[in-house]
Design a protein around this motif. Sequence first.
Motif, PDB file in Angstrom:
ATOM      1  N   HIS A  71      12.598  -1.438  -3.625  1.00  0.00           N
ATOM      2  CA  HIS A  71      14.031  -1.659  -3.784  1.00  0.00           C
ATOM      3  C   HIS A  71      14.859  -0.601  -3.061  1.00  0.00           C
ATOM      4  O   HIS A  71      16.065  -0.491  -3.276  1.00  0.00           O
ATOM      5  CB  HIS A  71      14.410  -1.687  -5.265  1.00  0.00           C
ATOM      6  CG  HIS A  71      13.928  -2.913  -5.976  1.00  0.00           C
ATOM      7  ND1 HIS A  71      12.633  -3.052  -6.421  1.00  0.00           N
ATOM      8  CD2 HIS A  71      14.559  -4.082  -6.280  1.00  0.00           C
ATOM      9  CE1 HIS A  71      12.489  -4.231  -6.992  1.00  0.00           C
ATOM     10  NE2 HIS A  71      13.637  -4.871  -6.916  1.00  0.00           N
ATOM     11  N   SER A  72      14.207   0.169  -2.196  1.00  0.00           N
ATOM     12  CA  SER A  72      14.896   1.220  -1.464  1.00  0.00           C
ATOM     13  C   SER A  72      15.696   0.641  -0.299  1.00  0.00           C
ATOM     14  O   SER A  72      15.271  -0.318   0.358  1.00  0.00           O
ATOM     15  CB  SER A  72      13.876   2.235  -0.933  1.00  0.00           C
ATOM     16  OG  SER A  72      14.482   3.127  -0.024  1.00  0.00           O
ATOM     17  N   LEU A  77       7.995  -0.853   2.257  1.00  0.00           N
ATOM     18  CA  LEU A  77       6.623  -0.551   1.834  1.00  0.00           C
ATOM     19  C   LEU A  77       5.643  -1.303   2.723  1.00  0.00           C
ATOM     20  O   LEU A  77       5.709  -2.517   2.845  1.00  0.00           O
ATOM     21  CB  LEU A  77       6.419  -0.963   0.373  1.00  0.00           C
ATOM     22  CG  LEU A  77       5.034  -0.709  -0.206  1.00  0.00           C
ATOM     23  CD1 LEU A  77       4.735   0.781  -0.277  1.00  0.00           C
ATOM     24  CD2 LEU A  77       4.908  -1.344  -1.593  1.00  0.00           C
ATOM     25  N   ARG A  78       4.714  -0.564   3.340  1.00  0.00           N
ATOM     26  CA  ARG A  78       3.709  -1.193   4.204  1.00  0.00           C
ATOM     27  C   ARG A  78       2.333  -1.258   3.527  1.00  0.00           C
ATOM     28  O   ARG A  78       1.624  -2.238   3.649  1.00  0.00           O
ATOM     29  CB  ARG A  78       3.601  -0.413   5.524  1.00  0.00           C
ATOM     30  CG  ARG A  78       4.865  -0.427   6.361  1.00  0.00           C
ATOM     31  CD  ARG A  78       5.154  -1.809   6.943  1.00  0.00           C
ATOM     32  NE  ARG A  78       4.060  -2.289   7.768  1.00  0.00           N
ATOM     33  CZ  ARG A  78       3.921  -1.996   9.068  1.00  0.00           C
ATOM     34  NH1 ARG A  78       4.825  -1.227   9.678  1.00  0.00           N
ATOM     35  NH2 ARG A  78       2.905  -2.464   9.759  1.00  0.00           N
ATOM     36  N   ILE A  79       1.973  -0.201   2.832  1.00  0.00           N
ATOM     37  CA  ILE A  79       0.646  -0.121   2.191  1.00  0.00           C
ATOM     38  C   ILE A  79       0.796   0.550   0.832  1.00  0.00           C
ATOM     39  O   ILE A  79       1.556   1.502   0.672  1.00  0.00           O
ATOM     40  CB  ILE A  79      -0.335   0.713   3.045  1.00  0.00           C
ATOM     41  CG1 ILE A  79      -0.663   0.018   4.368  1.00  0.00           C
ATOM     42  CG2 ILE A  79      -1.619   0.997   2.265  1.00  0.00           C
ATOM     43  CD1 ILE A  79      -1.516  -1.220   4.243  1.00  0.00           C
ATOM     44  N   LYS A 101      13.420   2.426   7.695  1.00  0.00           N
ATOM     45  CA  LYS A 101      14.063   1.244   8.265  1.00  0.00           C
ATOM     46  C   LYS A 101      14.840   1.548   9.543  1.00  0.00           C
ATOM     47  O   LYS A 101      14.797   0.775  10.502  1.00  0.00           O
ATOM     48  CB  LYS A 101      14.987   0.603   7.221  1.00  0.00           C
ATOM     49  CG  LYS A 101      14.256  -0.006   6.041  1.00  0.00           C
ATOM     50  CD  LYS A 101      15.212  -0.664   5.057  1.00  0.00           C
ATOM     51  CE  LYS A 101      14.451  -1.298   3.894  1.00  0.00           C
ATOM     52  NZ  LYS A 101      15.349  -1.970   2.932  1.00  0.00           N
ATOM     53  N   ASP A 102      15.557   2.646   9.574  1.00  0.00           N
ATOM     54  CA  ASP A 102      16.408   2.948  10.725  1.00  0.00           C
ATOM     55  C   ASP A 102      15.636   3.390  11.950  1.00  0.00           C
ATOM     56  O   ASP A 102      16.021   3.075  13.087  1.00  0.00           O
ATOM     57  CB  ASP A 102      17.425   4.038  10.353  1.00  0.00           C
ATOM     58  CG  ASP A 102      18.472   3.541   9.366  1.00  0.00           C
ATOM     59  OD1 ASP A 102      18.595   2.299   9.214  1.00  0.00           O
ATOM     60  OD2 ASP A 102      19.165   4.374   8.756  1.00  0.00           O
ATOM     61  N   ILE A 107       5.348   6.818   7.289  1.00  0.00           N
ATOM     62  CA  ILE A 107       5.060   8.008   6.480  1.00  0.00           C
ATOM     63  C   ILE A 107       3.952   7.688   5.480  1.00  0.00           C
ATOM     64  O   ILE A 107       4.052   6.724   4.711  1.00  0.00           O
ATOM     65  CB  ILE A 107       6.303   8.482   5.702  1.00  0.00           C
ATOM     66  CG1 ILE A 107       7.506   8.663   6.631  1.00  0.00           C
ATOM     67  CG2 ILE A 107       6.000   9.787   4.961  1.00  0.00           C
ATOM     68  CD1 ILE A 107       8.803   8.928   5.887  1.00  0.00           C
ATOM     69  N   HIS A 108       2.901   8.474   5.521  1.00  0.00           N
ATOM     70  CA  HIS A 108       1.843   8.391   4.505  1.00  0.00           C
ATOM     71  C   HIS A 108       2.246   9.305   3.355  1.00  0.00           C
ATOM     72  O   HIS A 108       2.460  10.507   3.546  1.00  0.00           O
ATOM     73  CB  HIS A 108       0.504   8.825   5.107  1.00  0.00           C
ATOM     74  CG  HIS A 108      -0.543   9.122   4.074  1.00  0.00           C
ATOM     75  ND1 HIS A 108      -1.481  10.120   4.219  1.00  0.00           N
ATOM     76  CD2 HIS A 108      -0.802   8.541   2.868  1.00  0.00           C
ATOM     77  CE1 HIS A 108      -2.257  10.162   3.157  1.00  0.00           C
ATOM     78  NE2 HIS A 108      -1.873   9.219   2.321  1.00  0.00           N
TER      79      HIS A 108
END
Length: 277
Positions: A71-72, A77-79, A101-102, A107-108
């Motif tokens: 909800h950010s 979210l990818r993984i 998004k921008d 980022i892990h």
Amino acid sequence: MVIITLLDEISGFLKTPSIWKEKDAASDLQIFALSDRFPATKDQFEIAEKVDRIFVLGKRAERFFEFQIQHSKKYDLRISNLQIIQHKKTLGELDFIVEEKDTGQLIHIELVYKFYVYDPSYKEELARWIGPNRKDSLLEKVEKLKTRQLPLLHNSETKQILNSKHISTRSISQQVCYKANLFVPRKLQYNSFSSINNDCIIGFWIHFPEFESDEFNQSKFFSPSKQFWPVDPAKNDIWLSYSEIFPQIRSFIQQKRSPLLWMKTKDTFERFFVVWW
């Protein structure tokens, strides 16, 4: 039965600060902080399904964090919770990979959600933050992050799995979301502590003989199960007298378990651990 809602749990998780505000010089960890608040009231049923039958606090925290990312306004979210298995052996797990998004930056993120007490008997300052049952510590967790959890991203098996999901590991940055609830000796409650974010200090701890003092007779108590440790004590509706709670706490101590106690004195609420050691 405790009248505590899922929203109380979520709120407690969201309000828990990062143990470090920025990159920590001592551990060299890059800190991830997320200020977004997801619409918990609207989507509580969805998250309730995700945490149903999950009673381990750390796992519940992962679901709360996942829902927050989903909800950010800043991240996709990818993984989440990707297990890395090689030759039927589990090498470890990547908590989360998100995309900004921008910028498209990946980022892990490794999520840590901990409760520590401060034991002045250790010589090194950071070594003094330990689990209430002395089974873990801040330094042990930092070492695990640096030597096992974060390096897992660069494992050849991990790269293959992520490549199959069209994620390249070349430009992924690595950060740690390290939320912590800290408790200090009662006599040090109003001290400032170096090397950590003092906003994380939410209570104190005492030894069991101190809890046998008559000074507690006028207060009300409740000892929450670990699932509810992040909750604000003011949300609780059920309180026991000192004589009612004492046998329960004594039983914990006999089992070498350090219970968390919520204490209500008139309109004041406090949190503290009674340690067995």
